[in-house]
Design a protein around this motif. Structure first.
Motif, short mmCIF file in Angstrom:
data_model
loop_
_atom_site.label_atom_id
_atom_site.label_comp_id
_atom_site.label_asym_id
_atom_site.label_seq_id
_atom_site.Cartn_x
_atom_site.Cartn_y
_atom_site.Cartn_z
N ARG A 162 0.83 -1.20 0.00
CA ARG A 162 0.00 0.00 0.00
C ARG A 162 0.87 1.26 0.00
NH1 ARG A 162 -1.57 3.10 4.09
NH2 ARG A 162 -0.89 1.55 5.63
N VAL A 180 2.29 1.73 -3.47
CA VAL A 180 1.26 2.23 -4.38
C VAL A 180 0.98 3.71 -4.12
CG1 VAL A 180 -1.18 2.04 -5.01
CG2 VAL A 180 0.20 -0.03 -4.74
N GLU A 181 0.94 4.09 -2.84
CA GLU A 181 0.69 5.50 -2.52
C GLU A 181 1.84 6.38 -3.02
OE1 GLU A 181 0.13 5.61 1.67
OE2 GLU A 181 -1.96 4.90 1.60
N THR A 232 3.82 5.68 -5.57
CA THR A 232 3.71 5.71 -7.04
C THR A 232 2.61 6.66 -7.47
OG1 THR A 232 4.48 3.41 -7.15
CG2 THR A 232 3.38 4.31 -9.09
N ASN A 233 1.48 6.62 -6.79
CA ASN A 233 0.38 7.53 -7.11
C ASN A 233 0.78 8.98 -6.91
OD1 ASN A 233 -1.28 5.39 -7.76
ND2 ASN A 233 -2.27 5.30 -5.76
N GLU A 269 3.84 10.20 -7.25
CA GLU A 269 4.71 10.55 -8.38
C GLU A 269 3.89 10.80 -9.63
OE1 GLU A 269 7.51 7.44 -8.84
OE2 GLU A 269 8.57 7.85 -6.96
N HIS A 270 2.90 9.95 -9.89
CA HIS A 270 2.04 10.12 -11.07
C HIS A 270 1.24 11.42 -10.96
CE1 HIS A 270 2.02 5.52 -12.01
NE2 HIS A 270 3.17 6.10 -12.27
N ALA A 271 0.84 11.78 -9.76
CA ALA A 271 0.09 13.03 -9.57
C ALA A 271 0.97 14.23 -9.91
CB ALA A 271 -0.42 13.12 -8.14
#
Length: 249
Positions: A41, A44-45, A47-48, A50-52
């Protein structure tokens, strides 16, 4: 030790064993699974997040895309992604009309692959000649000898590693026009400052002789000249044709 006490001790040992087996077989795997899920988790947070950030940067960049397109448009006209000769001929015709000259002929060679321009080499200094016979040695020593100037190599050419024979080509162009000499110069100036990048490499002119005023009278020179302009236009080579142009060069 009586039998009841033995049963109590045995029962306690059995319960301890059951608890130990339950922890090893049931609770410990669940704890490991929960720890792995928590780690996943967190990944994933991150990575999210970075994508944001990337998405926010893309949105910011896209907000100025119209300005980039407006900047790219004249560059695409200056060095198009193909020969685009019809548009170039239309440009020459319009320029001839504006300059009030007559456009006689236009010849264009086949595309040639781009070749990097080598910088000019500086000349080595020439050594001083020894003193001539009969000149006193002390006088030669007393007189200071000026150092020979080193020839400069000139301004180095501007190169870019992104421009190669695989993606850039040139076409040799020869243009013949006729008109007043000042109008010819206007045409050349417009050619150099037009929408299509044109490198003028040569200009030759010859005066057009006027017809004789009367029979037996030698013709005099008029203000009209025939001019031949040579130069290069440039092309961005599409990926599909890059190999063919490089081989042709």
């Amino acid at each position: 030790m009586d039998k009841n006490r033995l049963w109590v001790i045995g029962s306690v040992l059995v319960m301890v064993a059951i608890l130990a087996l339950g922890y090893v077989l049931g609770i410990q795997p669940q704890l490991k699974s929960a720890s792995a899920a928590r780690t996943e988790r967190l990944v994933v947070e991150a990575t999210n997040a970075e994508h944001a950030l990337v998405l926010a940067q893309l949105k910011e960049d896209f907000a100025g895309i119209d300005a980039v397109r407006n900047e790219l448009a004249p560059l695409a006209l200056s060095v198009p992604g193909g020969t685009d000769m019809p548009a170039f001929i239309d440009q020459l015709s319009a320029l001839a009309g504006q300059s009030q000259v007559t456009l006689n002929t236009i010849s264009v060679s086949e595309p040639a692959a781009y070749a990097t321009v080598a910088p000019p080499v500086a000349e080595a200094p020439v050594a001083d000649a020894p003193p001539a016979d009969g000149v006193a040695a002390d006088a030669a020593v007393a007189a200071p000898v000026a150092a020979a100037p080193v020839a400069t190599a000139g301004v180095p050419p501007v190169v870019d590693s992104r421009i190669t024979a695989a993606n850039f080509a040139s076409l040799s162009v020869q243009i013949s026009i006729k008109g007043d000499y000042s109008r010819v110069l206007d045409f050349v100036n417009g050619l150099q400052t037009g929408s299509r990048l044109f490198l003028v490499s040569g200009l030759t002119t010859s005066v057009v002789a006027a017809e004789g005023a009367a029979e037996g009278v030698a013709p005099v020179a008029s203000g009209t000249v025939d001019a031949t302009i040579t130069g290069l236009v440039y092309v961005l080579v599409p990926d599909a044709a890059a190999g063919a142009v490089a081989a042709a060069g």
